[in-house]
Design a protein around this motif. Structure first.
Motif, PDB file in Angstrom:
ATOM      1  N   UNK A  35       0.827  -1.204   0.000  1.00  0.00           N
ATOM      2  CA  UNK A  35       0.000   0.000   0.000  1.00  0.00           C
ATOM      3  C   UNK A  35       0.865   1.259   0.000  1.00  0.00           C
ATOM      4  N   UNK A  36       1.985   1.208   0.710  1.00  0.00           N
ATOM      5  CA  UNK A  36       2.866   2.371   0.829  1.00  0.00           C
ATOM      6  C   UNK A  36       3.495   2.798  -0.491  1.00  0.00           C
ATOM      7  N   UNK A  37       3.535   1.895  -1.469  1.00  0.00           N
ATOM      8  CA  UNK A  37       4.132   2.238  -2.761  1.00  0.00           C
ATOM      9  C   UNK A  37       3.426   3.399  -3.448  1.00  0.00           C
ATOM     10  N   UNK A  38       2.195   3.716  -3.042  1.00  0.00           N
ATOM     11  CA  UNK A  38       1.458   4.840  -3.629  1.00  0.00           C
ATOM     12  C   UNK A  38       2.008   6.184  -3.165  1.00  0.00           C
ATOM     13  N   UNK A  42       5.274   7.573   2.559  1.00  0.00           N
ATOM     14  CA  UNK A  42       4.941   6.330   3.264  1.00  0.00           C
ATOM     15  C   UNK A  42       6.012   5.268   3.016  1.00  0.00           C
ATOM     16  N   UNK A  43       6.508   5.177   1.782  1.00  0.00           N
ATOM     17  CA  UNK A  43       7.557   4.213   1.454  1.00  0.00           C
ATOM     18  C   UNK A  43       8.814   4.498   2.271  1.00  0.00           C
ATOM     19  N   UNK A  53       2.725   1.011  10.257  1.00  0.00           N
ATOM     20  CA  UNK A  53       1.564   1.749   9.775  1.00  0.00           C
ATOM     21  C   UNK A  53       1.869   3.222   9.642  1.00  0.00           C
ATOM     22  N   UNK A  54       1.276   3.829   8.599  1.00  0.00           N
ATOM     23  CA  UNK A  54       1.405   5.265   8.364  1.00  0.00           C
ATOM     24  C   UNK A  54       0.013   5.783   8.035  1.00  0.00           C
ATOM     25  N   UNK A  90       8.450  17.282  -1.901  1.00  0.00           N
ATOM     26  CA  UNK A  90       8.173  16.105  -2.724  1.00  0.00           C
ATOM     27  C   UNK A  90       6.669  15.854  -2.716  1.00  0.00           C
ATOM     28  N   UNK A  91       6.082  15.460  -3.848  1.00  0.00           N
ATOM     29  CA  UNK A  91       4.645  15.150  -3.840  1.00  0.00           C
ATOM     30  C   UNK A  91       4.337  14.034  -2.833  1.00  0.00           C
ATOM     31  N   UNK A  92       3.178  14.133  -2.213  1.00  0.00           N
ATOM     32  CA  UNK A  92       2.777  13.154  -1.216  1.00  0.00           C
ATOM     33  C   UNK A  92       2.494  11.796  -1.850  1.00  0.00           C
TER      34      UNK A  92
END
Length: 191
Positions: A35-38, A42-43, A53-54, A90-92
């Motif tokens: 999920x964090x790859x988006x 988060x990554x 978790x984030x 950096x873009x979220x």
């Protein structure tokens, strides 16, 4: 730039406030690497190793550490990742801000009965105006998942997911509030 840190009722989760907007609308939760790859942020947080978790809120990032993790060692690493992200602008999300979503509609447990439309509207209004701001102050979010036969289904996210007091919050806080204002509500359940 200065990033404030707040504890949450969940001892595994800390709330980080960068002093600026994080999400333009809604909330977003990441519970695993896939999920964090988006999100590059988060990554980067998951890459610290002890992060499980984030959660992105309007003006905060809640980070959950693995069981047994030492926040005294992890906290400076999280702050460094957040500083790098917000200073570099950096873009979220990898795909841009179009990814600002809370919970996709397909995650609703059930379709609400059209005859309950007024009741559901009252429930959603109370959740939005009274409950969500309080839950957000603790580093989490609550999402409406359905209403059927007097039972309201809600899901907890961010610091509230897995929090030792989340059951008490649902049963004693939210259920009491909804029952008081919406007599048709008999019970609140976690979904």
């Amino acid at each position: 730039m200065f990033i404030e840190t707040e504890t949450t009722p969940n001892p595994a989760t800390l709330k980080f406030l960068p002093g600026q907007q994080v999400m333009t609308a809604g909330t977003r939760e990441f519970t695993d690497w896939e999920a964090a790859e988006a999100s590059p942020l988060a990554t980067a947080l998951f890459s610290l190793g002890d992060v499980t978790g984030v959660f992105f809120g309007t003006d905060f990032v809640a980070v959950t550490a693995a069981t047994g993790s030492d926040w005294s060692a992890l906290k400076p690493q999280v702050v460094a990742v957040l500083l790098d992200h917000f200073v570099s602008q950096t873009p979220l999300f990898a795909g841009g801000e179009a990814s600002d979503i809370s919970v996709p509609a397909d995650e609703l447990l059930m379709e609400d009965d059209p005859q309950d439309a007024d009741i559901v509207l009252q429930i959603k209004d109370l959740l939005e105006t009274r409950v969500r701001p309080a839950v957000a102050s603790d580093g989490g979010d609550i999402v409406y998942r359905g209403f059927s036969e007097g039972v309201v289904y809600l899901s907890m996210h961010g610091a509230c997911a897995g929090c030792p007091s989340s059951t008490a919050t649902l049963k004693h806080g939210i259920e009491g509030l909804l029952k008081h204002y919406v007599p048709e509500v008999r019970e609140v359940r976690a979904a």
